[in-house]
Write an enzyme that holds these catalytic residues in place. Sequence first.
Site, PDB file in Angstrom:
ATOM      1  N   TYR A  94      33.123  47.055  35.069  1.00 15.89           N
ATOM      2  CA  TYR A  94      32.139  47.105  33.985  1.00 15.89           C
ATOM      3  C   TYR A  94      32.564  48.118  32.914  1.00 15.89           C
ATOM      4  CZ  TYR A  94      28.996  44.570  37.180  1.00 15.89           C
ATOM      5  OH  TYR A  94      28.431  43.646  38.030  1.00 15.89           O
TER       6      TYR A  94
ATOM      7  N   LYS B 224      38.757  47.083  47.823  1.00 15.94           N
ATOM      8  CA  LYS B 224      39.580  45.916  48.149  1.00 15.94           C
ATOM      9  C   LYS B 224      41.022  46.359  47.898  1.00 15.94           C
ATOM     10  CE  LYS B 224      40.008  41.507  49.224  1.00 15.94           C
ATOM     11  NZ  LYS B 224      39.642  40.886  50.498  1.00 15.94           N
TER      12      LYS B 224
ATOM     13  N   ASP C  90      34.735  42.470  51.309  1.00 22.14           N
ATOM     14  CA  ASP C  90      34.320  41.174  51.881  1.00 22.14           C
ATOM     15  C   ASP C  90      33.777  41.339  53.296  1.00 22.14           C
ATOM     16  OD1 ASP C  90      36.907  41.940  52.497  1.00 22.14           O
ATOM     17  OD2 ASP C  90      37.826  39.987  52.152  1.00 22.14           O
TER      18      ASP C  90
ATOM     19  N   ASP D  89      27.160  46.758  42.756  1.00 21.88           N
ATOM     20  CA  ASP D  89      26.119  45.912  42.172  1.00 21.88           C
ATOM     21  C   ASP D  89      25.782  44.777  43.140  1.00 21.88           C
ATOM     22  OD1 ASP D  89      24.362  44.787  40.409  1.00 21.88           O
ATOM     23  OD2 ASP D  89      25.860  44.176  38.936  1.00 21.88           O
TER      24      ASP D  89
ATOM     25  N   ASP E  19      22.325  44.374  45.834  1.00 22.65           N
ATOM     26  CA  ASP E  19      21.381  43.243  45.809  1.00 22.65           C
ATOM     27  C   ASP E  19      21.315  42.587  47.190  1.00 22.65           C
ATOM     28  OD1 ASP E  19      21.046  43.681  43.064  1.00 22.65           O
ATOM     29  OD2 ASP E  19      20.995  41.543  42.606  1.00 22.65           O
TER      30      ASP E  19
HETATM   31 MG    MG Z   1      22.377  43.778  39.728  1.00 22.46          MG
END
Ligand code: MG
Length: 331
Positions: free
Chosen positions: A125, A170, A203, A227, A231
Amino acid sequence: MTTYKLAVIPGPGIGAEVVPEAVRLLESTDLTFDCRYMEIGYEVFKKTGTPVPDEVLTEIRKTQACLFGATTTPVGVPGYKSAIITLRRALGLYANVRPAKSYPIQKSMKDVDLVIVRENTEGLYSGMEFELPDSAYTLRVITRKATELITRFAFDLAMKRRKKVTVVTKANVLRKSDGLFLEVSRKVAEDYPDVEVEEAFVDVTAMRLVLKPHIFDVIVTSNLFGDILSDEAAGLVGGLGLAPSANIGADYALFEPVHGSAPRLAGRGIANPMAAILASKMMLDYLGENRWAERVEKAVVSVLEEGKVLTPDLGGSSSTKQVTDAIIDAL
Ligand code: MG
Ligand code: NAI
């Protein structure tokens, strides 16, 4: 008695419905707040050409903390960047802290009590994007400085909890950027001999979160991974209606529900205010009002336990306001 100066930015959609409820709850404590309402986002961009004008930043900096609702980020508007991401970066809020805790509701997995600490200023981001004919690029930026800040934050937090940190990368594929993230985290870990450190790939972590969420205490990771994993963790413990977050910097902090503006839910008066209320609980902790923070969380838990006054996302049929009323009564 101190008056806490707050920047309050409800934003559009359900942000405008849940943030006033959180403020109503704060005002029902015996603390005093000087709430300064402000606006950022797409509507502001249309008027001024920027989602977060300097004047607003100046006003925000005069306060001690910010209570934030949501933004709506339209896809495909040239020159527009997400207001909340711009704001986090402008205020130097490098740590995005997202707890996921089992609550007494049917949809909640038992024994989950973890915190995801997500790097908030760079990673995928970074905002550094460009296009060439028939291809498009986004730069994944990992710096030594930001990684050191975020991993140190995670280890400090773990020292106050169950003393375990899972470093999620990763690094087997993103060899350069996550290689650096891992290198820095190992160095920081040396300063915390009492903390158990685990390194895991993102993962596998996504899978283990579903199968064995109780094994996690503090998870630290880069922006995009954090992020997504947060969630997922929110989903394990009852959904976005219950998920709060804090954005913390060296000298300022912003508190918000994890959810966005949920345009399809907006205007019906049935959004769950608990995520925003639990975000204000995190803010009370930050302000040093730990006793009130604990009382707010207990009040939310007692309303969940009773199970009579819940919004539809938790299987109830009550309104946003009725849920807040019940929490205020339980306080
Ligand atoms: Mg989000
Ligand atoms: P969203 O979080 O707004 O909503 C996703 C779904 O979760 C909703 O359709 C709703 O069913 C449910 N939900 C969320 N919060 C709820 C609540 N308090 N009570 C009951 N149900 C709830 O995510 P979505 O739909 O992907 O994004 C909508 C807009 O919000 C977009 O413009 C997006 O960019 C923005 N957004 C902003 C965020 C922020 O300000 N930090 C975070 C996430 C999205």
